[in-house]
Each structure stands twice: as structure tokens, then as C-alpha cells.
Design a protein around this motif. Structure first.
Motif, short mmCIF file in Angstrom:
data_model
loop_
_atom_site.label_atom_id
_atom_site.label_comp_id
_atom_site.label_asym_id
_atom_site.label_seq_id
_atom_site.Cartn_x
_atom_site.Cartn_y
_atom_site.Cartn_z
N MET A 1 39.99 103.62 29.05
CA MET A 1 39.24 104.32 28.28
C MET A 1 39.14 105.53 27.07
N ALA A 2 40.35 105.97 26.83
CA ALA A 2 40.40 106.73 25.72
C ALA A 2 40.68 106.12 24.44
N ALA A 3 40.25 104.99 24.25
CA ALA A 3 39.75 103.80 23.56
C ALA A 3 38.64 104.21 23.19
N LEU A 4 37.77 103.60 24.46
CA LEU A 4 36.40 102.83 24.46
C LEU A 4 35.89 104.42 23.91
N ARG A 5 36.32 105.13 24.61
CA ARG A 5 35.97 106.92 23.53
C ARG A 5 35.79 106.42 21.85
N GLN A 6 36.67 106.44 21.90
CA GLN A 6 37.06 106.47 20.26
C GLN A 6 36.29 105.47 19.60
N LEU A 7 36.03 104.11 20.05
CA LEU A 7 35.03 103.56 19.15
C LEU A 7 33.28 103.85 19.69
N ASP A 8 33.39 105.03 20.45
CA ASP A 8 32.18 105.59 21.11
C ASP A 8 31.44 106.58 19.65
#
Length: 267
Positions: free
Chosen positions: A233-240
């Protein structure tokens, strides 16, 4: 039936090798190639006859055009007077419509337009096929059989092919782009490059296999990996935050638009 493959670049050779692996005899295949050294290489490697475009077209019941869009007008001019009666013409050129192809060929020539992709090199291609005005069921079936020698085939109305070009035709490049970025990230995080490459490639292969074999929607599979407040989730937040999803949409719209430009002869 004799198949002539006009153009022995990457996709032309891929189709040739796929047809041979699928059981077609080398005697039923001819190819054209302008460069003498390349022609000699292909003859030695596959044992097939190499001719010029006109002679190859004259020898075949099915002619497959694997030329660059900007070279299509020249190729059509070279084969127009050599085609056998009722010969099928199959085009793998991006953006070139069946109407354009038919205009450059004898009246009534059956034409099939195809959008392939490079995973055909490993028999995992995805090709979409669309019929022209004079193409019947038998012609479409013949084109599908050719492309099925190196992957999957989907029959679609031609109006969808610019979108297909953007999604699956250019799609492998997007995947390779993401893989490059992930490998570089692994190196940045301290992994040896070979280790990072192996991790990323197998992860990609495994994820693609899960999509195909489970039939689950990608959102479901993504959520299975995404624990609340976890690393994913931390990584996906950055992608978003960096609008990666929107960038993909914009990129594919650009590819679609470029396919349309090729159809109108713009560069």
C-alpha cells in the motif's frame, strides 16, 4: 497452399518460424528480402526460397505483407500485377486500413488486416484480425490459422484496430519499460543486477500466469497482495501520487492517435 511472406524483419521471421514449427513444409513457404546477406542467412537457417516481391506474390495463394507502413504503397505497386486470381492478401502493417490496401490491389482482392505483437517470437503472441470488403469466412479462417501458429488470435471489427495497436501491439514495450524500472529500483536498493532481474522477471511471469489461470479481475488479485498499512500500500500510494495510472491512459491514447495518423499517411 503456398504462403509468401513479404518482409523478413523481426515479425516476418517470427511468422515464418512459427509456420514451420506448426507443421507447414518449407516448400509451401516463400519469402522476400531486399538485402542479399539477409536473404542468404534466411535460406541457410530455414531452407526456404527467397524471391523478390513480385515473384513471391506470383508463387503464392496467400501473400502476407510484413512491411513498414511507409513502404506499403511501394509493396502494393510491386505485387499488384503479379497476384494469382483469388489470392488472399494479409497485412501486418500498423495503421494501414483495408480500404487503403484494396485501393492498391486489383478490384475484388480479399484483404485481411492484422495487428500482431512481438511475443509471437515465443509463441505467445496476441493478434487481432479484421476482414476487408471482399473477405469471406474462408479467408478469415486462413488468416487466423496463419497467426495461430505463434499465439492467440481475436477477430474484431476494423474500427477497433487502432485501439488494439495501442494496447497489445505496442503493449509489450510498456511492460518492458516497467520491468526496466523495477530492475533499476532493485539495484538502487542494493541488489546485484542479475538478482534483481531474476526477481522481477519471475514476478512478472507469475503475476501474468495468475491472471490467465485464475480468471480473477486484476483488482481482486492486487487487493490480495495489499495488506492494510503494509509495504504494498505504501508503494501503490506513491504510484497514485505520481499519476502513473493516468500516464498509462495518456500514453495509450497517444499510441492510438499515432496509428490513426499512419492510416492517413502523416509521417
Amino acid at each position: 497452399m503456398t504462403v509468401a511472406i513479404l518482409g523478413a524483419g523481426v515479425m516476418g521471421e517470427t511468422l515464418l518460424s512459427g509456420l514451420l514449427r506448426s507443421g507447414r513444409s518449407k516448400e509451401s513457404l516463400v519469402i522476400s528480402e531486399r538485402r542479399p546477406e539477409r536473404a542468404a542467412e534466411l535460406t541457410e537457417k530455414y531452407g526456404v526460397e527467397v524471391l523478390d516481391n513480385a515473384a513471391a506474390a506470383a508463387a503464392a495463394t496467400t501473400v502476407v505483407l510484413v512491411v513498414k507502413p511507409q513502404d506499403m504503397a511501394t509493396a502494393l505497386g510491386e505485387i499488384r500485377g503479379s497476384l494469382q486470381p483469388d489470392a488472399l492478401v494479409v497485412s501486418l502493417a500498423a495503421g494501414i486500413t483495408t480500404t487503403t490496401l484494396e485501393a492498391g490491389l486489383p478490384e475484388g482482392t480479399p484483404v485481411v488486416r492484422v495487428m500482431p505483437n512481438t511475443p509471437a517470437l515465443v509463441d505467445e503472441g496476441m493478434a487481432a484480425v479484421s476482414p476487408g470488403a471482399h473477405c469471406d469466412e474462408a479467408h478469415l479462417a486462413e488468416a487466423e490459422e496463419l497467426l495461430r501458429s505463434c499465439g492467440r488470435v481475436l477477430r474484431l471489427p476494423e474500427e477497433y484496430l487502432d485501439a488494439v495497436t495501442a494496447i497489445s501491439g505496442s503493449g509489450p514495450a510498456y511492460i518492458f519499460y516497467v520491468v526496466e524500472a523495477m530492475i533499476e529500483a532493485g539495484v538502487l536498493l542494493g541488489l546485484p543486477r542479475a538478482t534483481s532481474t531474476e526477481l522481477v522477471v519471475q514476478t512478472l511471469y507469475g503475476a501474468a500466469t495468475m491472471l490467465r489461470e485464475t480468471g480473477e479481475h486484476p483488482t481482486v488479485l492486487r487487493e490480495q497482495v495489499s495488506s492494510p498499512a503494509g509495504t504494498t500500500m505504501a508503494a501503490l500510494r506513491q504510484l497514485d501520487d505520481h499519476k502513473v495510472r493516468a500516464a498509462f491512459l495518456t500514453a495509450m491514447e497517444a499510441a492510438r492517435d499515432r496509428s490513426r495518423e499512419l492510416a492517413t499517411g502523416q509521417g
